[in-house]
Design an enzyme around this catalytic site. Structure first.
Site, PDB file in Angstrom:
ATOM      1  N   TRP A 169      63.937  40.414   0.926  1.00  0.00           N
ATOM      2  CA  TRP A 169      63.309  38.937   0.740  1.00  0.00           C
ATOM      3  C   TRP A 169      63.128  38.649   1.990  1.00  0.00           C
ATOM      4  O   TRP A 169      61.844  37.760   2.078  1.00  0.00           O
ATOM      5  CB  TRP A 169      64.003  37.893   0.299  1.00  0.00           C
ATOM      6  CG  TRP A 169      65.255  36.855   1.545  1.00  0.00           C
ATOM      7  CD1 TRP A 169      65.896  37.600   2.219  1.00  0.00           C
ATOM      8  CD2 TRP A 169      65.250  35.879   1.819  1.00  0.00           C
ATOM      9  NE1 TRP A 169      66.511  36.877   2.903  1.00  0.00           N
ATOM     10  CE2 TRP A 169      66.192  35.905   2.283  1.00  0.00           C
ATOM     11  CE3 TRP A 169      64.127  34.574   1.184  1.00  0.00           C
ATOM     12  CZ2 TRP A 169      66.766  34.836   3.052  1.00  0.00           C
ATOM     13  CZ3 TRP A 169      64.653  33.574   1.635  1.00  0.00           C
ATOM     14  CH2 TRP A 169      66.169  33.214   2.696  1.00  0.00           C
ATOM     15  N   ASP A 170      63.507  38.631   3.129  1.00  0.00           N
ATOM     16  CA  ASP A 170      62.699  38.681   4.751  1.00  0.00           C
ATOM     17  C   ASP A 170      61.219  39.375   4.560  1.00  0.00           C
ATOM     18  O   ASP A 170      60.500  38.581   5.179  1.00  0.00           O
ATOM     19  CB  ASP A 170      62.837  39.944   5.554  1.00  0.00           C
ATOM     20  CG  ASP A 170      64.571  40.632   5.506  1.00  0.00           C
ATOM     21  OD1 ASP A 170      65.025  40.070   4.455  1.00  0.00           O
ATOM     22  OD2 ASP A 170      65.106  40.317   6.459  1.00  0.00           O
ATOM     23  N   GLU A 205      75.332  34.220   3.158  1.00  0.00           N
ATOM     24  CA  GLU A 205      76.222  35.714   2.747  1.00  0.00           C
ATOM     25  C   GLU A 205      77.611  35.373   2.646  1.00  0.00           C
ATOM     26  O   GLU A 205      78.590  36.285   2.243  1.00  0.00           O
ATOM     27  CB  GLU A 205      75.500  36.947   2.741  1.00  0.00           C
ATOM     28  CG  GLU A 205      73.586  37.002   2.049  1.00  0.00           C
ATOM     29  CD  GLU A 205      73.352  38.232   3.119  1.00  0.00           C
ATOM     30  OE1 GLU A 205      73.741  38.487   4.026  1.00  0.00           O
ATOM     31  OE2 GLU A 205      72.063  38.549   2.518  1.00  0.00           O
ATOM     32  N   GLN A 242      73.703  30.874   7.447  1.00  0.00           N
ATOM     33  CA  GLN A 242      72.538  31.233   7.716  1.00  0.00           C
ATOM     34  C   GLN A 242      71.617  30.019   6.848  1.00  0.00           C
ATOM     35  O   GLN A 242      71.956  29.441   5.700  1.00  0.00           O
ATOM     36  CB  GLN A 242      71.392  32.044   7.800  1.00  0.00           C
ATOM     37  CG  GLN A 242      71.361  32.437   5.911  1.00  0.00           C
ATOM     38  CD  GLN A 242      70.860  34.380   5.688  1.00  0.00           C
ATOM     39  OE1 GLN A 242      71.810  34.765   6.090  1.00  0.00           O
ATOM     40  NE2 GLN A 242      69.757  34.624   5.907  1.00  0.00           N
TER      41      GLN A 242
HETATM   42  O1  IFM Z   1      68.016  39.747   3.861  1.00  0.00           O
HETATM   43  C1  IFM Z   1      68.304  39.295   5.504  1.00  0.00           C
HETATM   44  C2  IFM Z   1      69.654  38.564   5.096  1.00  0.00           C
HETATM   45  O2  IFM Z   1      69.278  37.476   4.280  1.00  0.00           O
HETATM   46  C3  IFM Z   1      71.047  38.513   5.445  1.00  0.00           C
HETATM   47  N1  IFM Z   1      71.364  39.575   6.565  1.00  0.00           N
HETATM   48  C4  IFM Z   1      70.301  40.427   7.021  1.00  0.00           C
HETATM   49  C5  IFM Z   1      69.249  40.815   5.857  1.00  0.00           C
HETATM   50  C6  IFM Z   1      67.947  41.845   6.027  1.00  0.00           C
HETATM   51  O3  IFM Z   1      67.626  41.068   7.379  1.00  0.00           O
END
Ligand code: IFM
Length: 787
Positions: free
Chosen positions: A363-364, A501, A615
């Protein structure tokens, strides 16, 4: 080898050096220190990556010192073979060079370093290196290199090497080749994964050729190169091409004279069977190399620099008054420039800078990275969205695997769009654990649509919407309609992972539910709009995906009745059902580098039973939908969740920076911004050796343009709420909006704006809630007060 006169040779060398001259200091990133540790060597390699979005090369030192992790990656070339899931393939290398004297290699790790520096010229996309080394026998040599890959023709690369023996005259062997003997690093320490097999290796009179094939998908990668001494004629050198298995080495021996410089040049062509049919690959690659040699490297380098100039003209963002921020910002924009896919394709979480996150797309991409391209290079943004369109069949399979209908974009995506999230990983505390993100982090489905909507709003590209976008929108909306569950009168989404997460298998994550609410409303609205405006296209699509009005009506019902929990007294959004009942902690301690430290009694195994989050989650929901929440709601939620956020993800700081700016927490916002901007330059999470954090890079740009610049685009107008830190004298940038270019200069009390447009138009602009009409092609100055 043709004989050239001494003056021809001298002038060619002079021109090459002239062309490769360094830009002004503000465009340079210098690293003088060489730390002989794997992590440090590899972090530099990530930072100094060069590229053009088709192929990118890590900034490894040419002699590949022990502990290096050099590599070239080509956009979209994934392979599985013995790996757990498909991964971005390390491709054959062509930038390695070694210099030998009497059986000893000059290498940073085994020689005494008298001088060493790597310099990235971000303006021109060239990586320079200058080292003076003394070997065990006391021989001193200076090695100077410059390498680049071209923007105007993404298949071409160039390497310049100058060798000067300082205190001796003796034979020197200078080697460079094509190396197909490369492996991806596996999951476990020292595990190596071989994705390529040899198809053809061949020498011509003045070239070397290597063709490798990916083992699963059978994609061929061809490389042809010429490697020449250009400063002297043939009489002083002996050329010995050698083939060892999957490796071609071209060795040039010179009788080097003390104090004299010897200049070598390598011209390389890289193609794949995605562009050229298998049977023609050899011929075509050689043909392109010959054309490159004929055209001369000098001409190609000049053409390449013209494209770089245009790219920077569009995308440079100038901050006057804050050199550190300016340099960091340019570094981030540089990485965005070298990663935009020139053809249909997307961008992984670590760009093309390494195998980190296996090169997968998350999703980044749509939430953090895409906006830069939408506002600067819409044709690249289109390529990225087309990747999502072409991976719809994979998304349909993901939906079926989840027991749903419609299309479910993969949490981690590669060639086909079928989910390629690995099954296990090492947790922050280095224990092995199962990964649930692939089956539960479903917000990705709507994140893609969020990117699509922004693209459409800013570019006005209706043809994309009609040909591709609506199908993506409707198929994903259909997924959600089958994924939600009706509980009494409301709709719920169970067993998900939100952006945070640390908490898995949760019900009704606020971010996910809000995204879905918005997504389904958008789908239903666009259905209604198309029904009136373009029934023929809609009808065609409805037949293609067996879809009718009642499905769209149902989306609206779900959207209107999606569940949210908000405390009516505090206006706090509960991140998910039961979150407020968890053991409550706040971060109060910080380590030396400013990272929050876990409170006593909490570790990463038990963190899921606390209110601590990885986050931004509720906060990013409010950031992405600023008009749906009041200032007061934003403030209380920011304050509550900020104290509980570990910022263990590179996506978090920029989110807090932008939200901080929106609610007036400006000093903190600046500090979050600098953390994001310096994320890789300062190796904030100590993992830059695994690649550049692409989301932080995109987030840096967004924080400046949309945060400090306060710019957003509504369907009919430009909206601006700027605020500049005290030391910034001004902030200037250009964005594209539909067929127009908008030049913006922001000062503390005013903005000046020029809308460059082919037609004479008047466009509304809201500046701190006052609306003005801006005439195209006239500079207009507007005053504001941001307090
Ligand atoms: O997409 C991200 C996730 O939000 C947090 N862990 C790393 C992933 C890739 O950057």
């Amino acid at each position: 080898m043709s004989r050239r006169s001494a003056s021809d040779l001298a002038s060619a060398c002079f021109s090459a050096e002239k062309l490769l001259e360094l830009s002004a200091e503000e465009w340079l990133l210098r690293r003088k220190v060489f730390r002989n540790s794997e992590k440090s060597i590899q972090a530099n390699e990530s930072i100094f990556t060069i590229g053009n979005g088709y192929l990118n090369v890590r900034g490894s030192l040419e002699e590949l010192p022990p502990g290096h992790c050099g590599g070239m990656y080509i956009s979209g070339i994934y392979d599985k073979s013995e790996a757990d899931v498909e991964e971005l393939v390390k491709c054959p290398m062509w930038t390695d060079v070694s210099v030998w004297s009497e059986g000893e290699k000059f290498c940073l790790s085994c020689c005494k370093i008298l001088f060493h520096e790597q310099v990235l010229d971000m303006k021109k996309g060239v990586l320079h290196r200058l080292s003076t080394l003394k070997n065990a026998a006391g021989k001193i040599i200076t090695i100077q290199t410059a390498r680049l890959v071209f923007m105007h023709n993404v298949h071409l690369g160039y390497l310049f090497v100058k060798v000067t023996p300082r205190n001796f005259s003796a034979p020197l062997r200078v080697l460079s080749g094509l190396n197909g003997d490369v492996c991806n690093r596996g999951y476990f320490p020292r595990e190596m994964l071989k994705h390529l097999q040899l198809e053809k290796i061949e020498r011509g009179r003045a070239f070397m050729y290597l063709e490798m094939k990916t083992r699963d998908r059978g994609i061929r990668i061809s490389e042809a190169a010429s490697w020449k001494l250009i400063s002297h004629d043939a009489s002083v050198q002996r050329w010995e091409p050698r083939i060892y298995g999957e490796k071609f080495t071209s060795e040039i021996t010179i009788d080097a004279q003390k104090g004299e410089s010897y200049i070598f040049e390598k011209l390389c062509v890289v193609l794949t069977s995605r562009e050229v049919p298998d049977a023609q690959l050899y011929k075509e690659t050689i043909c392109q190399l010959k054309a490159y040699v004929r055209s001369t490297a000098l001409n190609e380098i000049a053409a390449n620099f013209t494209v770089w100039q245009e790219k920077w003209k569009q995308s440079d963002v100038v901050i006057v008054g804050d050199e550190e921020a300016q340099k960091a910002l340019r570094f981030n924009i540089y990485h965005l420039l070298i990663n935009g896919p020139p053809r249909v394709g997307s961008i992984g979480a670590k760009f093309l800078s390494s195998e980190g996150y296996l090169g997968h797309v998350f999703w980044d991409t749509e939430i953090f990275i895409l906006p830069f391209y939408i506002y600067n290079f819409p044709e690249i943004a289109r390529n990225m969205l087309l990747y999502r369109y072409h991976t719809l069949p994979g998304a349909v399979k993901n939906a079926v695997n989840a027991g749903c209908t419609g299309a479910k974009y993969a949490w981690e995506s590669a060639t086909t769009g079928e989910d390629v999230t690995p099954r296990f990983a090492s947790k922050l505390e280095k224990t092995i654990r199962f990964i649930y993100t692939g089956t539960e982090e479903d917000h990705i489905v709507s994140d893609v649509i969020y990117g699509l909507e922004k693209y459409f709003r800013v570019t006005g590209d209706e043809s994309f919407l009609l040909e591709y976008g609506l199908e993506m929108l409707f198929m994903t909306a259909r997924f959600w309609a089958s994924r939600v569950v009706k509980v009494d009168d409301s709709y719920e989404i169970h067993c998900v992972i939100g952006p945070d997460e640390f908490h898995e298998h949760v019900n009704n994550n606020a971010y996910t539910n809000f995204m879905v609410k918005w997504h389904l409303e958008l789908a239903a609205t666009l259905y209604g709009y198309m029904h009136k405006k373009n029934p023929v296209s809609l009808d065609y699509l409805c037949r293609k995906i067996c879809f009718n009005k009642s499905e769209a009506d149902n989306w609206l019902v779900i959207s209107r009745n999606m569940k949210f929990s908000v405390d009516p007294q505090t206006r706090l959004f509960e991140q998910f059902d039961g979150y407020f009942n968890l053991r409550d902690y706040v971060f109060s301690g910080y380590d030396r580098t400013g990272h929050p430290t876990l409170p006593r009694g909490v570790n990463y195994r038990t963190i899921g039973s606390t209110t601590l989050i990885k986050q931004a989650d509720v906060v990013i929901m409010m950031l992405l939908f600023p008009h749906n929440f009041s200032d007061e709601e934003k403030r209380v939620n920011y304050e509550y969740y900020e104290q509980r956020t570990a910022h263990k993800s590179s996506l978090s700081h920029c989110t807090y920076a932008m939200m901080g700016l929106a609610i007036g927490k400006r000093t903190r916002a600046y500090s979050y911004f600098m953390k994001t901007a310096l994320f890789d330059l300062d190796n904030l999470h100590k993992n830059t050796h695994l690649g550049i954090h692409a989301a932080a890079v995109g987030g840096t740009w967004q924080t400046v343009v949309n945060g400090f610049g306060g710019l957003s685009i509504k369907s009919d107008r430009i909206v601006m709420n700027p605020w500049l830190p005290k030391k910034w004298e001004s902030l200037s940038f250009t964005v594209r909006w539909k067929a127009r270019f908008v030049d913006i200069n922001i000062f503390h009390d005013r903005i000046s704006i020029l809308i460059r447009s082919e037609d004479a138009v008047e466009i509304p602009l809201s500046l701190y809630r006052k609306t003005y009409k801006i005439k195209s092609n006239e500079v207009q100055v507007l005053h504001y007060c941001s307090s």
